[in-house]
Design an enzyme around this catalytic site. Structure first.
Site, mmCIF file in Angstrom:
data_model
loop_
_atom_site.group_PDB
_atom_site.id
_atom_site.type_symbol
_atom_site.label_atom_id
_atom_site.label_comp_id
_atom_site.label_asym_id
_atom_site.label_seq_id
_atom_site.Cartn_x
_atom_site.Cartn_y
_atom_site.Cartn_z
ATOM 1 N N GLU A 1 0.843 -1.191 0.000
ATOM 2 C CA GLU A 1 0.000 0.000 0.000
ATOM 3 C C GLU A 1 0.886 1.251 0.000
ATOM 4 O O GLU A 1 1.705 1.439 0.906
ATOM 5 C CB GLU A 1 -0.911 -0.017 1.228
ATOM 6 C CG GLU A 1 -1.858 -1.210 1.235
ATOM 7 C CD GLU A 1 -2.365 -1.565 2.622
ATOM 8 O OE1 GLU A 1 -2.196 -0.759 3.546
ATOM 9 O OE2 GLU A 1 -2.928 -2.675 2.782
ATOM 10 N N HIS B 1 -1.572 2.626 15.465
ATOM 11 C CA HIS B 1 -0.381 2.852 14.659
ATOM 12 C C HIS B 1 0.919 2.691 15.439
ATOM 13 O O HIS B 1 1.991 2.952 14.899
ATOM 14 C CB HIS B 1 -0.420 4.250 14.031
ATOM 15 C CG HIS B 1 -1.526 4.427 13.052
ATOM 16 N ND1 HIS B 1 -2.798 4.776 13.436
ATOM 17 C CD2 HIS B 1 -1.555 4.283 11.715
ATOM 18 C CE1 HIS B 1 -3.568 4.855 12.361
ATOM 19 N NE2 HIS B 1 -2.841 4.564 11.311
#
Length: 803
Positions: free
Chosen positions: A494, A592
């Site tokens: 990605e 994250h």
């Protein structure tokens, strides 16, 4: 015995009859193996059975369209296909059922997988690639439903790479990208997300992939009405059908009992995929499952009498039989005689397989009986040992467990005795484990000289005044060197391509090396890893990028069940040297900056886990891995891309050793062990500890799997006599794993003067923001105070209580 894959447009009727009769013989042979296999389970000779009965005829048609160089990625009902391509005999079928550990007799997995899981050998006995273009290939099966789909995508994409990327040596791997990857799946398993993720990705990538959906309307006991919208997978996938304006799939439907149409359908599908590189879905409908799902139950419990009657009538073998008689290909008498002959062949094959399985174990039993008899004759506990001998000798069809368990129990009766017989038994037991344990435990990792742990370190070198650059520049320039050196290397993920990854570690490389080698993908982590597995199994060197470590959870099942077990489940006859690149540790927020290392460590044994503390170390790991042939996960430090590092002048050449720790600060008072981003926190704390008279030694493990092969940490502990392991994973995670290794594998306990400690993060995901990081993960002050507390316990007068 195999089917004729050379389909001719013009043959004589006699040749046609011979082909059809041969196909029918294969179908009946496979069915008889299934029927007799079930009985072997129910009588206890085998543990479990899951068979391909009811799917024989479509698999014969598929085998005719399957060419040398093609790959299969299937599920556990494709036995007829494997027989048809000449890769599964009757004896091998039963050897798999009995879990024969001899790879020559059970070539699929040497007994490591249950029957129905098929593989061909991609590697020779030295671990080198065979010429895959000269053989029909099956990637090794796994049991998790739809788990074979992501790998299928990569096997197909390899053909696209080989057809379109110049400069790759394709000798052993491809003929101009003409190979097809063929997948199979049961209709119920198409409900899995991995199926839909793969379908979508293959449609986007336009790769030569053909998926056969074997549709018998059930998933174990659950009918299709509870599985699939409209009860029809090809109906709901209509939107994927290609047209003159849009790429997509070719979607075909065929009845699973219609021999002629099946052959025509598979020939058509093969032509489309092979020539046009278009994915094809073949929905094979109206199939049956005569014995139900597996030996664990009976389908009579959940199928109506009407359904069971229909299944008997539309059994694909029976339908082919009736068609042969109706078209004067064979008479009832001919077929009855043929079926009788096949039944005997299968029974004979089963007997031979069972004899071959038992022969070495009986020999081992006889050795144990002889040794134990001698032991009894010299022992004061003779009567007890003789009882063990009698019980073992009476077992006509022993397992290895029976043999070694009895031998080990006998030792308990001679604990305080010394004799030659006892010594002989002890030696035999040690030799037995040395010889037999590898039959069940070998080949988790590469055991040849090409293993990554044999690649020697090459240190980075620098000019007198090296340029100080962002860490991302080091990794970027090293990737540039890699892609220039290895034309078979490629990377995808990605945001990997156009923008050069989210941290600019691939900046400008897509423009230089092209969109196929530096590629963007959709948001689909499982199939990103699957792409890598499949391409690695076909000789490419893929790097699959998962944007953040947290996102690895989407792909963890595929890494764990498939990638990590490839070499093990094939006993070293297949490999998938995929590198998974990700970034993690400290950033911001719950989603994250997680550090799920404890879970990852325990779920992907068979994959190297590398945790470099900076980008130079990370670049060195990539250089090492590309000289080897093993899978690895490289976790780059997320907060390291903008930190300054000196730029080496031997970019692309330096190598970070795998399984080797680095002492980055020497000290005398305590050994501090860490990895990744936390190393910088520990280094800062040690500077502050020096101000209060504490001199700590700091070790960066660098590699979690494998961990400290040279046992350098225990050497440090022997010097400092104190130990603390610090990381940012959850309590009981990677720090506990490291501590266990130091204490139990390296035997460091004998050198400790203080209790060994671990310092980890709080038992929750990190809260958002800089303060969230400070109060969630170990800080410099946490490390300082934890170390100080150890020293306070050692000498309260020298180190008064801090707080």
């Amino acid at each position: 015995m195999k089917t004729n894959s050379d389909i001719k447009t013009e043959i004589t009727f006699e040749d046609f009859k011979a082909q059809v009769l041969n196909d029918y013989k294969l179908a009946v042979t496979s069915r008889e193996c299934s029927l007799l296999g079930r009985r072997e389970v129910l009588t206890g000779k085998a543990k479990f059975g899951i068979f391909g009965d009811g799917k024989e005829i479509p698999q014969l048609a598929w085998a005719k369209a399957f060419k040398n160089g093609d790959f299969r990625s299937g599920y556990y009902r494709d036995q007829t296909f494997m027989m048809a391509i000449g890769e599964l005999t009757i004896e091998q079928f039963f050897a798999g059922l009995y879990a024969n550990t001899d790879l020559r007799q059970e070539p699929m997995s040497a007994g490591r997988q249950m029957g129905g899981h098929f593989a061909t050998h991609s590697l020779d006995e030295n671990g080198n690639w065979k010429n895959l273009t000269k053989q029909k290939n099956s990637s090794a099966d796994i049991s998790p439903t739809a788990g074979q789909m992501p790998r299928l995508l990569g096997l197909a994409q390899a053909s696209k790479i080989y057809r379109n990327v110049k400069g790759i040596d394709t000798t052993n791997f491809s003929n101009q990208g003409n190979e097809i990857a063929w997948g199979t799946i049961g209709n119920a398993s198409t409900s899995e997300g991995l199926f839909f993720e793969t379908i979508n990705a293959a449609g986007v990538l336009q790769v030569p992939m053909i998926i056969s959906v074997w549709d018998d309307e059930y998933g174990i006991s659950v009918h299709a009405k509870h599985q699939t919208t409209k009860e029809n997978i090809s109906e709901i996938l209509k939107g994927f059908q290609r047209d003159k304006d849009n790429n997509g799939y070719e979607i075909l439907r065929v009845k699973g009992w219609d021999y002629v149409n099946l052959i025509e359908t598979y020939e058509m599908a093969g032509k489309i995929a092979r020539e046009e590189h278009v994915p094809v879905l073949i929905h094979v409908q109206e199939l049956t499952q005569p014995q139900g799902h597996s030996t664990s139950g009976s389908h009579e419990r959940y199928k109506s009498q009407e359904r069971l009657t229909w299944e008997r009538e539309y059994d694909c073998n029976l339908q082919m039989r009736n068609w042969m008689i109706a078209h004067n290909i064979a008479t009832e008498e001919d077929l009855s005689e043929l079926e009788k002959t096949i039944k005997k062949e299968v029974r004979d094959g089963k007997k031979a397989a069972w004899t071959n399985y038992l022969k070495p174990i009986i020999s081992e039993k006889n050795e144990a009986v002889s040794l134990l008899t001698n032991l009894a004759n010299t022992s004061s506990n003779k009567v007890f040992i003789e009882k063990l001998v009698k019980d073992l000798d009476a077992i006509g069809e022993p397992n290895r467990k029976d043999v070694i368990s009895t031998a080990r129990k006998a030792l308990r009766y001679v604990i305080n005795e010394d004799s030659e017989a006892k010594e002989n038994l002890l030696n035999w037991i040690e030799n037995y484990f040395a010889e037999v344990q590898p039959k069940y435990s070998s080949d988790l990792l590469n055991e040849t000289e090409s293993a990554a742990i044999h690649i020697k370190e090459v240190k980075p070198t620098y000019s007198n005044q090296p340029e100080q650059v962002d860490g991302r520049v080091v990794i970027r320039d090293n990737f540039d060197a890699i892609f220039g050196k290895y034309p078979e290397a490629l990377i995808f993920g990605e945001d990997t391509g156009n923008i050069g990854d989210v941290n600019q570690g691939l900046e400008g490389l897509q423009e230089k090396y092209g969109e196929l080698r530096i590629a963007d993908t959709g948001i689909r982590e499982a199939t990103i890893v699957g792409q890598g597995i499949g391409m690695a199994m076909r000789g490419l060197r893929p790097i699959a990028e998962i944007q953040y470590l947290d996102y690895l959870l989407y792909a963890l099942q595929i890494i764990s069940d498939d990638l990590a077990t490839v070499r093990y489940r094939t006993k070293g006859t297949q490999k998938a040297p995929l590198i998974v690149r990700t970034r993690g540790h400290r950033l911001e927020g719950i989603w994250h900056s997680g550090s799920q290392m404890g879970g990852i460590l325990n779920l992907i044994r068979g994959v190297h886990i590398l945790v470099p503390r900076n980008m130079t170390k990370a670049a060195g790991f990539y250089n090492t891995l590309l000289e080897s042939d093993e899978p690895a996960l490289v976790v780059e430090c997320l907060n390291g891309y903008r930190l300054k590092e000196p730029l080496p002048n031997n970019i692309g050449e330096f190598k970070t050793p795998i399984g080797v720790v680095e002492t980055i600060k020497e000290g005398t008072d305590i050994t501090l062990v860490s990895y990744g981003s936390t190393v910088r926190v520990v280094e800062q704390a040690t500077k502050e500890l020096l101000e209060v008279g504490i001199d700590a030694e700091v070790i960066d493990v660098q590699s979690l799997l494998p961990l400290d092969l040279n046992h350098d940490i225990v050497k440090s502990v022997a010097k400092t006599n104190r130990l603390m392991v610090i990381d940012e994973d959850m309590p009981g995670g990677a720090s506990a794993y490291i501590l266990d290794h130091i204490l139990n594998t390296q035997d460091a306990f004998q050198y400790l003067d203080s209790q060994p400690r671990t310092l980890a993060a709080k038992p929750h995901r990190p809260a958002y923001g800089s303060d969230g990081d400070y109060f969630s993960k170990p800080s410099t002050e946490d490390v300082f105070e934890a170390v100080y507390d150890v020293m306070h316990e050692m000498s309260p007068s020298d180190f008064p209580k801090l707080r």
